[in-house]
Write an enzyme that holds these catalytic residues in place. Sequence first.
Site, PDB file in Angstrom:
ATOM      1  N   HIS A 113       8.949 -21.972 -16.997  1.00 40.06           N
ATOM      2  CA  HIS A 113       8.372 -22.023 -18.354  1.00 40.06           C
ATOM      3  C   HIS A 113       9.327 -22.389 -19.555  1.00 40.06           C
ATOM      4  O   HIS A 113      10.443 -22.004 -19.123  1.00 40.06           O
ATOM      5  CB  HIS A 113       7.700 -20.625 -18.768  1.00 40.06           C
ATOM      6  CG  HIS A 113       6.663 -20.904 -19.752  1.00 40.06           C
ATOM      7  ND1 HIS A 113       6.769 -20.807 -21.058  1.00 40.06           N
ATOM      8  CD2 HIS A 113       5.251 -21.124 -19.671  1.00 40.06           C
ATOM      9  CE1 HIS A 113       5.727 -20.845 -21.734  1.00 40.06           C
ATOM     10  NE2 HIS A 113       4.853 -21.207 -20.966  1.00 40.06           N
TER      11      HIS A 113
ATOM     12  N   GLU B 256       0.037 -20.199 -14.378  1.00 42.88           N
ATOM     13  CA  GLU B 256      -0.848 -21.090 -13.421  1.00 42.88           C
ATOM     14  C   GLU B 256      -1.113 -20.733 -12.140  1.00 42.88           C
ATOM     15  O   GLU B 256      -1.966 -20.816 -11.408  1.00 42.88           O
ATOM     16  CB  GLU B 256      -0.267 -22.485 -13.489  1.00 42.88           C
ATOM     17  CG  GLU B 256       0.046 -23.248 -14.641  1.00 42.88           C
ATOM     18  CD  GLU B 256      -1.279 -23.606 -15.407  1.00 42.88           C
ATOM     19  OE1 GLU B 256      -2.135 -22.940 -15.349  1.00 42.88           O
ATOM     20  OE2 GLU B 256      -0.884 -24.502 -16.334  1.00 42.88           O
TER      21      GLU B 256
HETATM   22  N1  COA Z   1      10.627 -25.900  -9.544  1.00 44.48           N
HETATM   23  C1  COA Z   1      11.729 -26.271  -9.347  1.00 44.48           C
HETATM   24  N2  COA Z   1      12.804 -26.451 -10.187  1.00 44.48           N
HETATM   25  C2  COA Z   1      12.101 -26.416 -11.719  1.00 44.48           C
HETATM   26  C3  COA Z   1      10.998 -25.863 -11.915  1.00 44.48           C
HETATM   27  C4  COA Z   1      10.178 -25.707 -10.866  1.00 44.48           C
HETATM   28  N3  COA Z   1       8.993 -25.314 -11.239  1.00 44.48           N
HETATM   29  N4  COA Z   1      10.805 -25.642 -13.293  1.00 44.48           N
HETATM   30  C5  COA Z   1      12.350 -26.023 -13.670  1.00 44.48           C
HETATM   31  N5  COA Z   1      13.018 -26.454 -12.643  1.00 44.48           N
HETATM   32  C6  COA Z   1      14.250 -26.887 -12.744  1.00 44.48           C
HETATM   33  C7  COA Z   1      14.371 -28.178 -13.496  1.00 44.48           C
HETATM   34  O1  COA Z   1      14.345 -29.327 -12.634  1.00 44.48           O
HETATM   35  C8  COA Z   1      15.651 -28.319 -14.082  1.00 44.48           C
HETATM   36  O2  COA Z   1      16.757 -28.514 -13.292  1.00 44.48           O
HETATM   37  P1  COA Z   1      18.037 -29.397 -13.562  1.00 44.48           P
HETATM   38  O3  COA Z   1      18.616 -28.764 -14.864  1.00 44.48           O
HETATM   39  O4  COA Z   1      18.933 -28.785 -12.193  1.00 44.48           O
HETATM   40  O5  COA Z   1      17.821 -30.697 -13.759  1.00 44.48           O
HETATM   41  C9  COA Z   1      15.944 -26.802 -14.617  1.00 44.48           C
HETATM   42  O6  COA Z   1      14.903 -26.051 -13.746  1.00 44.48           O
HETATM   43  C10 COA Z   1      15.317 -26.634 -15.913  1.00 44.48           C
HETATM   44  O7  COA Z   1      14.112 -27.226 -16.045  1.00 44.48           O
HETATM   45  P2  COA Z   1      13.534 -27.917 -17.368  1.00 44.48           P
HETATM   46  O8  COA Z   1      12.900 -29.058 -17.093  1.00 44.48           O
HETATM   47  O9  COA Z   1      14.604 -27.990 -18.531  1.00 44.48           O
HETATM   48  O10 COA Z   1      12.552 -26.827 -17.838  1.00 44.48           O
HETATM   49  P3  COA Z   1      11.248 -27.239 -18.877  1.00 44.48           P
HETATM   50  O11 COA Z   1      11.531 -26.080 -19.939  1.00 44.48           O
HETATM   51  O12 COA Z   1      11.411 -28.542 -19.296  1.00 44.48           O
HETATM   52  O13 COA Z   1      10.092 -27.141 -18.225  1.00 44.48           O
HETATM   53  C11 COA Z   1       8.160 -26.272 -16.907  1.00 44.48           C
HETATM   54  C12 COA Z   1       9.164 -26.163 -18.248  1.00 44.48           C
HETATM   55  C13 COA Z   1       7.089 -25.664 -17.003  1.00 44.48           C
HETATM   56  C14 COA Z   1       7.738 -28.015 -17.371  1.00 44.48           C
HETATM   57  C15 COA Z   1       8.760 -26.571 -15.663  1.00 44.48           C
HETATM   58  O14 COA Z   1       9.287 -25.298 -15.403  1.00 44.48           O
HETATM   59  C16 COA Z   1       7.774 -27.077 -14.674  1.00 44.48           C
HETATM   60  O15 COA Z   1       7.885 -28.341 -14.310  1.00 44.48           O
HETATM   61  N6  COA Z   1       7.126 -26.324 -13.933  1.00 44.48           N
HETATM   62  C17 COA Z   1       6.189 -26.535 -12.720  1.00 44.48           C
HETATM   63  C18 COA Z   1       4.925 -26.969 -13.492  1.00 44.48           C
HETATM   64  C19 COA Z   1       4.049 -25.866 -13.826  1.00 44.48           C
HETATM   65  O16 COA Z   1       3.910 -24.722 -13.387  1.00 44.48           O
HETATM   66  N7  COA Z   1       3.648 -25.852 -15.163  1.00 44.48           N
HETATM   67  C20 COA Z   1       2.657 -24.907 -15.876  1.00 44.48           C
HETATM   68  C21 COA Z   1       3.397 -24.449 -17.306  1.00 44.48           C
HETATM   69  S1  COA Z   1       2.558 -22.687 -17.671  1.00 44.48           S
END
Ligand code: COA
Length: 378
Positions: free
Chosen positions: A255, A313
């Site tokens: 998140h 989710e």
């Molecule tokens: N599974 C695997 N790796 C994940 C992850 C997940 N669910 N969520 C984040 N990461 C990783 C990213 O790839 C990144 O890795 P890196 O630094 O080696 O590239 C690191 O963790 C940080 O992620 P980041 O993209 O900066 O997080 P964010 O704040 O932009 O993303 C979300 C937040 C929610 C978009 C992300 O966690 C995600 O895509 N989750 C899955 C989708 C989901 O459940 N969405 C509903 C949200 S309520």
Amino acid sequence: MTKPIVAPGLEGVIAGSTRLSRVDGLAGELIIAGYPLEEIAANASFEETTYLLWNDKLPNATELAEFRNSLAKLRTLPDATLNLLRAVAREEAPTMDALRMAAGTLSLGGVEGDADEAAALVARFPTVVAAYWRLLNGEEPVAPDPKLGHAANYLYMLNGEVPSAAQARGVETYLNTVIDHSFNASTFTARVITATASDLVSAITGAVGALKGPLHGGAPGPALDMVFEIGQADKAESYLRAKLERGERLMGFGHRVYKVRDPRADVLSAAAAKMYRADGDMQLYDLARAVEEKAVALLEEYKPGRNLQTNVEFYTALLLHGLGLETALFTPTFAVGRVAGWTAHCLEQRAEGRLIRPGSDYHGGLGRTWSSVAERGN
Ligand code: COA
């Protein structure tokens, strides 16, 4: 010129203030208009929570009865909306696309001004989703029943059967849990549109578009698919490891704000446990818990220090599946709850009246000079 601070995802940027909800990502706390989520979600009716957001207080008995009635009266869709849904169903478009298209028509039917628009949007979103779902599945829409509460009526319009008290409570708890979440992407979208002095129907149509994306509201379907594909607790590790090795994200985890377990996951997990227990079959629930535990451990191994925890989710999927909703209905059902928060933010933004217009850091070319098409050749 001093170098500007650029924050492409706006992390850490406080873009405005709100009395509607507070998210504390480090403590894992969500406050809804002064109440901890845990106080509100499983106790309030959706009408009470909506009233709270719009009026900053819970309604007394008379106010609640009037409010319930006023929303119930607005549930029926304008003819144009229903005709649109029939045409869209013939093309078999996804339900979120249909909701986006229909949302734009909800100013029809004598709806005028912010308060009317907010009420019509909240009252009619369940009717749109349920009517479209039935049309998509070759069935006629079921007319709303004004005697039923907002949440129970949603299930009734989907299935054509009055839900049990436990089912109605389950969906009500879900809708309350997702009703608001500070400046998330879709809410911010709605506020940006409202801030241009545009109308609420336009703002909410934009918000639906933002919610549709898999990084925002589109994750619960894939989260549940993952649990089903795993099938057995002892297969979780190899499945999840393979996914992470391929660089894929685990849906339902991570998140932008929460760096501990999303408090909504706890509320929904408790609601799901209650429902599955009532049904006498805890198998899927137990499997989901095992998958969750393994996923959190592996995320720490593959992304150490990122604090990737379970988000809303994951248990949304489990709860809504237990209520008999298909995965394609998960994000539209999220919208049915969140629309109350969106409209509350629009009303708050309207009172503020400040155009939202951030700056940007230009990194394109400079000093170019014009040449005609003939000079540019082929
Ligand atoms: N599974 C695997 N790796 C994940 C992850 C997940 N669910 N969520 C984040 N990461 C990783 C990213 O790839 C990144 O890795 P890196 O630094 O080696 O590239 C690191 O963790 C940080 O992620 P980041 O993209 O900066 O997080 P964010 O704040 O932009 O993303 C979300 C937040 C929610 C978009 C992300 O966690 C995600 O895509 N989750 C899955 C989708 C989901 O459940 N969405 C509903 C949200 S309520």
